[in-house]
Scaffold this active site. Sequence first.
Site, PDB file in Angstrom:
ATOM      1  N   ALA A  15       0.852  -1.189   0.000  1.00 39.73           N
ATOM      2  CA  ALA A  15       0.000   0.000   0.000  1.00 39.73           C
ATOM      3  C   ALA A  15       0.882   1.230   0.000  1.00 39.73           C
ATOM      4  CB  ALA A  15      -0.904   0.004   1.223  1.00 39.73           C
ATOM      5  N   CYS A  16       0.493   2.187  -0.824  1.00 39.53           N
ATOM      6  CA  CYS A  16       1.283   3.409  -0.944  1.00 39.53           C
ATOM      7  C   CYS A  16       0.356   4.587  -1.166  1.00 39.53           C
ATOM      8  CB  CYS A  16       2.273   3.281  -2.090  1.00 39.53           C
ATOM      9  SG  CYS A  16       1.466   3.088  -3.699  1.00 39.53           S
ATOM     10  N   ALA A  17       0.946   5.723  -1.357  1.00 44.82           N
ATOM     11  CA  ALA A  17       0.165   6.927  -1.626  1.00 44.82           C
ATOM     12  C   ALA A  17      -0.156   7.039  -3.109  1.00 44.82           C
ATOM     13  CB  ALA A  17       0.932   8.162  -1.149  1.00 44.82           C
TER      14      ALA A  17
END
Length: 99
Positions: free
Chosen positions: A7-9
């Site tokens: 999960a990332c931005a």
Amino acid sequence: MKKIVLACAAGMSTSMLVVNMRKAAEEAGYACEINAYPISDVKDKGADADIVLLGPQVRFQLAKIKGMVSCPVEAIDATAYGTMNGKAVIAHVREVLGD
């Protein structure tokens, strides 16, 4: 086969890390599926994951994400992330999952 969710931005660097992790997993003979998603998709995309890994830029959401999924949630080591060290990240995943 293990399912690993990053999960990332929504940054490009996480996709590059996924490529390096896939290569490292293949070289090690570790059967897994690895995909990256925006942090906003974790509840759905991580529902059946074996582990969720958070990029350093979203590590502050660790407690929140732990409450959304039933698998281990870990922040990716900033050095491994910064150097795109897929081998180190896969090694950490295997350690956490006892593989």
